[in-house]
Design a protein around this motif. Sequence first.
Motif, PDB file in Angstrom:
ATOM      1  N   VAL A 172       0.862  -1.179   0.000  1.00 40.36           N
ATOM      2  CA  VAL A 172       0.000   0.000   0.000  1.00 40.36           C
ATOM      3  C   VAL A 172       0.898   1.229   0.000  1.00 40.36           C
ATOM      4  N   VAL A 173       0.719   2.099  -0.985  1.00 40.11           N
ATOM      5  CA  VAL A 173       1.623   3.241  -1.100  1.00 40.11           C
ATOM      6  C   VAL A 173       0.856   4.555  -0.997  1.00 40.11           C
ATOM      7  N   ASP A 174       1.560   5.586  -0.517  1.00 38.18           N
ATOM      8  CA  ASP A 174       0.979   6.927  -0.597  1.00 38.18           C
ATOM      9  C   ASP A 174       1.763   7.741  -1.624  1.00 38.18           C
ATOM     10  N   TYR A 175       2.876   8.371  -1.193  1.00 40.09           N
ATOM     11  CA  TYR A 175       3.659   9.106  -2.193  1.00 40.09           C
ATOM     12  C   TYR A 175       5.128   9.208  -1.815  1.00 40.09           C
ATOM     13  N   GLN A 176       5.932   9.484  -2.840  1.00 37.49           N
ATOM     14  CA  GLN A 176       7.382   9.718  -2.771  1.00 37.49           C
ATOM     15  C   GLN A 176       8.208   8.450  -2.592  1.00 37.49           C
ATOM     16  N   CYS A 177       9.229   8.346  -3.430  1.00 37.92           N
ATOM     17  CA  CYS A 177      10.244   7.281  -3.358  1.00 37.92           C
ATOM     18  C   CYS A 177       9.694   5.894  -3.716  1.00 37.92           C
ATOM     19  N   ILE A 178       8.538   5.855  -4.355  1.00 41.44           N
ATOM     20  CA  ILE A 178       7.931   4.578  -4.749  1.00 41.44           C
ATOM     21  C   ILE A 178       8.290   4.348  -6.214  1.00 41.44           C
ATOM     22  N   MET A 179       9.175   3.404  -6.467  1.00 42.52           N
ATOM     23  CA  MET A 179       9.608   3.201  -7.860  1.00 42.52           C
ATOM     24  C   MET A 179       8.436   2.687  -8.706  1.00 42.52           C
ATOM     25  N   THR A 188      -3.130   5.084  -3.155  1.00 44.10           N
ATOM     26  CA  THR A 188      -4.179   5.616  -2.285  1.00 44.10           C
ATOM     27  C   THR A 188      -4.373   7.123  -2.408  1.00 44.10           C
ATOM     28  N   SER A 189      -3.405   7.804  -3.044  1.00 43.84           N
ATOM     29  CA  SER A 189      -3.461   9.277  -3.066  1.00 43.84           C
ATOM     30  C   SER A 189      -3.921   9.764  -4.429  1.00 43.84           C
ATOM     31  N   PRO A 190      -4.792  10.772  -4.446  1.00 40.14           N
ATOM     32  CA  PRO A 190      -5.166  11.347  -5.743  1.00 40.14           C
ATOM     33  C   PRO A 190      -3.972  11.994  -6.439  1.00 40.14           C
ATOM     34  N   LYS A 191      -2.882  12.230  -5.679  1.00 39.89           N
ATOM     35  CA  LYS A 191      -1.686  12.843  -6.260  1.00 39.89           C
ATOM     36  C   LYS A 191      -0.735  11.818  -6.858  1.00 39.89           C
ATOM     37  N   ALA A 192      -0.956  10.532  -6.608  1.00 40.72           N
ATOM     38  CA  ALA A 192       0.060   9.534  -6.963  1.00 40.72           C
ATOM     39  C   ALA A 192      -0.596   8.287  -7.546  1.00 40.72           C
ATOM     40  N   HIS A 193      -0.925   8.382  -8.830  1.00 38.84           N
ATOM     41  CA  HIS A 193      -1.465   7.220  -9.551  1.00 38.84           C
ATOM     42  C   HIS A 193      -0.319   6.476 -10.233  1.00 38.84           C
TER      43      HIS A 193
END
Length: 626
Positions: free
Chosen positions: A332-339, A356-361
């Motif tokens: 489960v990811v939110d944002y930043q540093c997710i390859m 999970t974030s509208p900023k990070a699809h």
Amino acid sequence: MAKKDLTAYSICSDARAMIKKAREDGVETVWDRLEEQEPQCGFCELGLSCRNCIMGPCRIDPFGNGPKRGVCGADADVIVARNFGRMVAAGAAAHSDHGRDLVETLHAVAQGQTTDYGVRDEAKLRRIAAEVGLEVEGKDVKAVAAALADQFYEDYGFKRGSMSFLGRVPAKRQEVWKKFGITPRGIDRDVVEMMHRTHMGVDNDAVSLCLHAARLSLADGWGGSMIATELSDILFGTPAPATAKVNLGVLKADHVNILVHGHSPIVSEMILAAVRDPGLIAKAKAAGAAGINLAGLCCTGNELLMRQGIPMAGNHLMTELAIVTGAVEVVVVDYQCIMPSLVTVAGCYHSRIVTTSPKAHFTGATHVEFDMHNARQKAIEVVELAIERFTARDQGRVDIPGEPVDIMTGFSNEAILTALGGSAGPLLDAIKAGQIRGAVAVVGCNNPKVKHDYQNSNLIRECIKRDLLVLVTGCVTVSAGKQGLLMPSAADLAGPGLSAVCKALGIPPVLHMGSCVDNSRIIQLCGMLANALGVDISDLPVAAAAPEWYSEKAATIGLYAVASGVFTVLGLAPPILGSKAVTDLAVSGLEGVVGATFAVEGDPVKAAELIDARVRAKRKALGLTP
Ligand code: SF4
Ligand code: MSK
């Protein structure tokens, strides 16, 4: 596929085992892709390429008879400074936008718009509100939360005369910032202004650009990141010392395994609540699992580790390898540093990446959007997906390497002061007596260009040997933890003075202070120590290092450390070497401006020697034994 011997990639046995398995399973990893990219572009490495406008792209020839100016006339100094400025702006934007999410969550709690979140540390809420000048007497918790959220919203703009936490900055440091015009004015304002300045034809002076980069980095360190840290404590609890476990061995072959990855505790805390739900545990058991196991990656892992003692599966370069175990149902990811590669790696197994974030699809991932009003329900859906995925797991492909290692965590500033008996006095006494010669923040990431965890962990070893207390955050936490450096027993590896202090207090010589945004705890601590001594932060025997950094955020952290007066050693050079003016400013000129500079040194022993020399000089200037 990567062809080098496995020992070339990582010092960690769990990493090597999974790189080997990835090769066998036909899974491409970050190291394979780095090899495919090599040789990387020399112009970009030196910061000498520009694509800020459509008259370009342009590049400067640093050595031969090629062009010395872009089409617009920008020279190497301007191009390098503009590029670096945008890098720092992106890092500040990332941290500070994360902080904004916490402000919005506090606002929603205050307005009664969510029942999924609440204030877990009311005493800290009241203390912080009072610190930033709000009336708290006689007000209920929601009223205080509402006022604090409103005040922090304003820190993002430029309506107020000063940002909320600048009162924490020692007076002498504030004078330095005023003198050079780098007092931060507003988080969004200073980031946006860098984007403006770096548009073609605006700020065309390298020094001016670099000074604004320093200002906007301070808006992050003493603004956006500090807000993220303090509000996370208020909403989810202020960390206190606890023990936990680290490495891929924290995964459990007979459990449904869920990993949280990214940076924000807003999603991961809800996942934690869901995995503890008796109904969901019963469903997991009905599906044939022994239970549900939650572990962390990167900084959202650090957030759960610090506050809840949830185990850490790995740091940045372990994120793909965790999935290669074949034992992970959902990340489960939110944002930043997710390859972005995680989706591909997951596709080689039964695993799912849940965004999970509208900023990070992420194309190919399963998107389950969380907001303040549905977070608890969405977390339940994610855990149900993980249970369903468990039924699709091929146990024949599962390989979980090694045994977990014990770590101690939870050293917020509040916890450190409590451990010292309520004030920074005993720490200062130990520093004055030379038992602890100084403190070094060893922070940041992994980078496949250097051997995974080698520089991080060996710099720490070299520092504690020299009686330097080490503070860690971010992915360095896992590097240190896996080597046993986060346990009180590591005092045996420290010099005699530090070792004695740690043994007396029952603490490790390396203190875990949290995630990337929690570097704000470290500069706050520096501010407290400087105030207690009546000096500037640049007078303290302290230093910072980011031995294996990769991200724009790390560049911003490094710059706000230096602009706050902390000498900072980078293990890899930032892309500024194409400009002599910018490089000279970074490694020497800044000393005369902010009282600290950067150094670049990839060898951990040499880096420790640089830090040691700095500590010696500062101790001498304070009239202390070196
Ligand atoms: Fe080239 Fe100048 Fe445009 Fe950059 S801003 S791409 S150097 S013309
Ligand atoms: S997660 S910024 S790799 S420390 Fe904060 Fe780790 Fe660096 Fe990301």
